[in-house]
Design an enzyme around this catalytic site. Structure first.
Site, PDB file in Angstrom:
ATOM      1  N   GLU A 320     -19.563  32.437 -56.448  1.00  0.00           N
ATOM      2  CA  GLU A 320     -19.826  33.700 -57.125  1.00  0.00           C
ATOM      3  C   GLU A 320     -21.307  33.867 -57.448  1.00  0.00           C
ATOM      4  OE1 GLU A 320     -18.190  36.153 -61.038  1.00  0.00           O
ATOM      5  OE2 GLU A 320     -18.263  33.966 -61.057  1.00  0.00           O
ATOM      6  N   ALA A 369     -22.321  30.576 -40.960  1.00  0.00           N
ATOM      7  CA  ALA A 369     -23.206  29.572 -41.567  1.00  0.00           C
ATOM      8  C   ALA A 369     -22.529  28.813 -42.691  1.00  0.00           C
ATOM      9  CB  ALA A 369     -24.470  30.242 -42.095  1.00  0.00           C
ATOM     10  N   LYS A 415     -27.179  16.497 -36.376  1.00  0.00           N
ATOM     11  CA  LYS A 415     -26.370  15.365 -36.826  1.00  0.00           C
ATOM     12  C   LYS A 415     -24.999  15.350 -36.161  1.00  0.00           C
ATOM     13  CE  LYS A 415     -28.615  14.600 -41.272  1.00  0.00           C
ATOM     14  NZ  LYS A 415     -29.838  15.328 -40.899  1.00  0.00           N
ATOM     15  N   LYS A 427     -19.212  18.736 -37.971  1.00  0.00           N
ATOM     16  CA  LYS A 427     -19.921  19.789 -37.241  1.00  0.00           C
ATOM     17  C   LYS A 427     -19.695  19.646 -35.729  1.00  0.00           C
ATOM     18  CE  LYS A 427     -22.078  22.565 -38.933  1.00  0.00           C
ATOM     19  NZ  LYS A 427     -21.646  23.886 -39.457  1.00  0.00           N
ATOM     20  N   SER A 458     -31.858  23.825 -49.397  1.00  0.00           N
ATOM     21  CA  SER A 458     -31.310  23.131 -50.562  1.00  0.00           C
ATOM     22  C   SER A 458     -30.955  21.704 -50.190  1.00  0.00           C
ATOM     23  CB  SER A 458     -30.066  23.865 -51.078  1.00  0.00           C
ATOM     24  OG  SER A 458     -29.071  23.919 -50.082  1.00  0.00           O
ATOM     25  N   VAL A 461     -35.720  17.426 -47.831  1.00  0.00           N
ATOM     26  CA  VAL A 461     -36.712  16.447 -48.237  1.00  0.00           C
ATOM     27  C   VAL A 461     -37.876  17.077 -49.012  1.00  0.00           C
ATOM     28  CG1 VAL A 461     -37.961  16.625 -46.058  1.00  0.00           C
ATOM     29  CG2 VAL A 461     -38.110  14.537 -47.378  1.00  0.00           C
ATOM     30  N   THR A 478     -36.217   5.583 -47.048  1.00  0.00           N
ATOM     31  CA  THR A 478     -35.347   4.432 -46.782  1.00  0.00           C
ATOM     32  C   THR A 478     -35.966   3.428 -45.821  1.00  0.00           C
ATOM     33  OG1 THR A 478     -34.227   5.628 -45.006  1.00  0.00           O
ATOM     34  CG2 THR A 478     -33.271   5.782 -47.208  1.00  0.00           C
ATOM     35  N   ARG A 552     -29.368   3.041 -45.336  1.00  0.00           N
ATOM     36  CA  ARG A 552     -28.023   3.069 -45.886  1.00  0.00           C
ATOM     37  C   ARG A 552     -27.014   2.949 -44.760  1.00  0.00           C
ATOM     38  NH1 ARG A 552     -31.290   6.606 -48.711  1.00  0.00           N
ATOM     39  NH2 ARG A 552     -31.362   6.254 -50.945  1.00  0.00           N
TER      40      ARG A 552
END
Length: 634
Positions: A320, A369, A415, A427, A458, A461, A478, A552
């Protein structure tokens, strides 16, 4: 007027302040002249002397007031009473001395020769004294009834002294104490303010004697200033750093060093020109639906669509607040361009809602999107990630096919190529579903757009590193060899729109983004653009340290854009490439969807991972991520 207006000269009418000062100075002329005669004759009643003429007083007063007005002593600001003002009063006192001598000589009026000299000196002392007394009284009244914030000034040098002088005229702040690391300054008084030790600040703040600390040491390096700020942040009061007056006059300030870094400044390649006529032609006059319209890519798509002059833009968003923000932002420009803007709350997994919007708004083109894209969140919420990213794409794609709309464009990611995390795998599954829907003879032209990390989106990096730099570091990476492809949000959105223009059905579009960028090099560049230096073995006095936290689980050192490089073909734009990758068969896709439905119904997380292993090349269920990727992007 209320009490605060009477006790605050800053809000008095200008005419009133000038009249009061002029009246006081005019009154001082006969008073000072009388005192001069009293001092010279040695009596408190010099008016008893027969030689003393009232005309002498009258002429000196009248001419003295005229000169007083001409020299504009009443225009001197009380709050700005400084050596300049004292010099102006001294010049007027000297003028009065010459005036008293002239009156005595030309009008042959009796006055001992020393009286004019005494008269000038007495007027000067009286005028200065009365101003200082009034200023002190007003200051005390303001302290008693005013609301000026008491502050401590860290730094008793030239900048601190200048700041204290400026604050005396301020209606918001009141300097209470200087503090300085130089022990030779402790205990001295500067402009009526004592210089104390830095360790006094804690007690002063806790007792409420100060509410703010202002750092006024412009000679500090950025690193020294930030380290001092960190030390002072433990105080129970606000801490601010003040630029020097020289910096302010020149338009510079250390705060300017923290300006947002433009993503274009971080690209190590030429910006791709995607402004071509085909884009506007493909969307002009169409009704365009954007799912995930409130996200980073979705909102930029909507902004760029306005320039393409569609007949309608349908904002489809489940958040919203995000929908409110993008609708509020776009409404003025859409109305100016004569474009209907429709804000619709809804989820891509709700088929009736999607069908209703397509039918009601007569949608011609869908830009899909909407997706969960943050890697660590999807990794620990794989069921919802698959439901939204995979089944949501299937829902919207099949709704587009059944409605026989003109075009459908899926926003994907690099990715998806041999993914090592759930987000990338979902994806890739979404791409396979779109390929399958296109392969079943749909009228709608389906296409996919795959690009690398989007600078400034959003969770990306750029804002992450900016926050770390603003806090004084460290900047976390990393691995020293982690690389990523990067593009800007406008480039990503334009690429999606171009896909719609070039689409022939079942296409996969990628942008030639040049060479991948090392994340550690990006971190160094952002530190440099913020006017900081990297702190390392070669530069131990630097400002910001880069810390390597270790790869990671499931994280790639390198990202890829294509599964099969040999499938690339060119488009009319030299930087836009089309790939035709082999997908799954219709039977395989149908079986995959059934298995996903079953796993989601039973909330079987392991089953979901095994499905991904079976249908997504390069993914291993043994890989599990629990934290953000090296570049902080999705």
């Amino acid at each position: 007027m209320n009490r605060s207006k009477w006790t605050d000269p800053a809000v008095w009418p200008r005419w009133l302040k000038k009249a009061l000062v002029l009246g006081a100075d005019a009154l001082l002329i006969p008073v000072s002249l009388y005192m001069a005669f009293a001092l010279r004759i040695g009596t408190l009643t010099p008016h008893q002397y027969a030689q003393l003429s009232p005309a002498y007083f009258a002429i000196t007063f009248v001419v003295g007031v005229a000169v007083l007005w001409a020299m504009r002593l009443h225009r001197l600001k009380l709050h700005a009473f400084d050596m300049h003002a004292v010099a102006r009063i001294g010049a007027y006192a000297a003028t009065l001395t010459f005036l008293a001598i002239s009156v005595s000589y030309f009008f042959d009026l009796w006055a001992p020769r020393s009286v004019p000299l005494i008269f000038g000196a007495v007027f000067f002392l009286n005028a200065v004294a009365i101003r200082m007394v009034v200023l002190a009284v007003i200051t005390q009244i303001n302290r008693a009834v005013g609301s000026r914030v008491p502050v401590a000034i860290y730094g008793a040098g030239a900048a601190g002294t200048q700041l204290a002088n400026a604050l005396r005229q301020s209606q918001e702040l009141r300097p209470v104490i200087f503090v300085d690391d130089n022990s030779a300054l402790h205990g001295i008084i500067i402009g009526g303010v004592r210089v104390g030790r830095p360790d006094e600040l804690d007690q002063l703040a806790r007792s409420g004697q100060i509410e703010r600390v202002l750092i006024a040491i412009p000679s500090m390096t950025i690193g020294q200033r930030e380290r001092l700020t960190k030390t002072l942040e433990t105080l129970p009061c606000e801490v601010q750093s003040i630029p020097s007056y020289v910096d302010l006059v020149s338009g510079k300030s250390w705060v300017d060093d923290l300006r947002p870094v433009s993503p274009d400044e971080l690209l190590e390649r030429e910006k791709v020109d995607l402004d071509i006529p085909e884009v506007a032609k493909a969307y002009a006059g169409r009704s365009v639906m954007v799912t995930g319209a409130g996200g980073s890519i979705g909102s930029e798509l909507c902004r760029q669509l306005i320039d393409c002059r569609p007949s309608r833009i349908v904002l489809f968003e489940r958040s919203e607040f995000a929908l409110y923000e993008i609708e509020r932002t776009l409404r003025p420009s859409a109305e100016q361009a004569g474009i209907a803007l429709v804000a619709t709350l809804g989820s891509v997994i709700d088929r009736p809602s999607v069908d209703a919007v397509i039918e009601t708004e007569k949608v011609d083109i869908i830009l899909h999107a909407a997706a969960y894209k943050h890697v660590p969140l999807v990794e620990s919420n794989e069921l919802e990630g698959v439901r939204n990213n995979v089944l949501g794409t299937r829902t919207v794609a099949e709704a587009a096919r059944d409605a026989r709309i003109e075009r459908f464009i899926l926003v994907s990611t690099d990715k998806a190529v041999r993914p090592t995390n759930i987000m990338g795998a979902t994806k890739r599954l979404a791409e396979l579903i779109v390929q399958d829907v296109q392969g079943r003879g749909a009228v709608t032209r389906f296409s996919m757009v795959r690009f690398g990390n989007v600078l400034g989106s959003s969770g990306s990096v750029v804002p992450l590193f900016q926050q770390q730099i603003r806090r004084g570091g460290p900047v976390t990476v990393t691995h020293a060899d982690v690389t990523r492809y990067f593009m800007t949000i406008p480039e990503a959105a334009r690429l999606v729109l171009l896909a719609g223009a070039y689409s022939e059905g079942g296409d996969l579009f990628v942008l030639d983004m040049g060479s991948p960028v090392k994340i550690v090099d990006l971190a160094r560049r952002m530190i440099g653009l913020a006017n900081r230096t990297v702190r390392d073995e070669a530069n131990p006095d630097g400002d910001i340290e880069i810390v390597f936290t270790g790869l990671r689980p499931g994280e790639k050192l390198f990202e890829e854009l294509l599964i099969d490089d040999d499938s690339l073909v060119h488009t009319p734009h030299e930087k836009i490439l089309r790939a035709n990758e082999i997908g799954l068969s219709e039977i395989e896709v149908a079986g995959m969807v059934r298995q996903i439905d079953t796993a989601l119904m039973s909330r079987d997380r392991e089953a979901v991972r095994q499905i991904i292993v079976r249908f997504v090349d390069g993914y291993s269920a043994a890989r599990k991520m629990g934290a953000p990727t090296a570049d902080g992007t999705a």
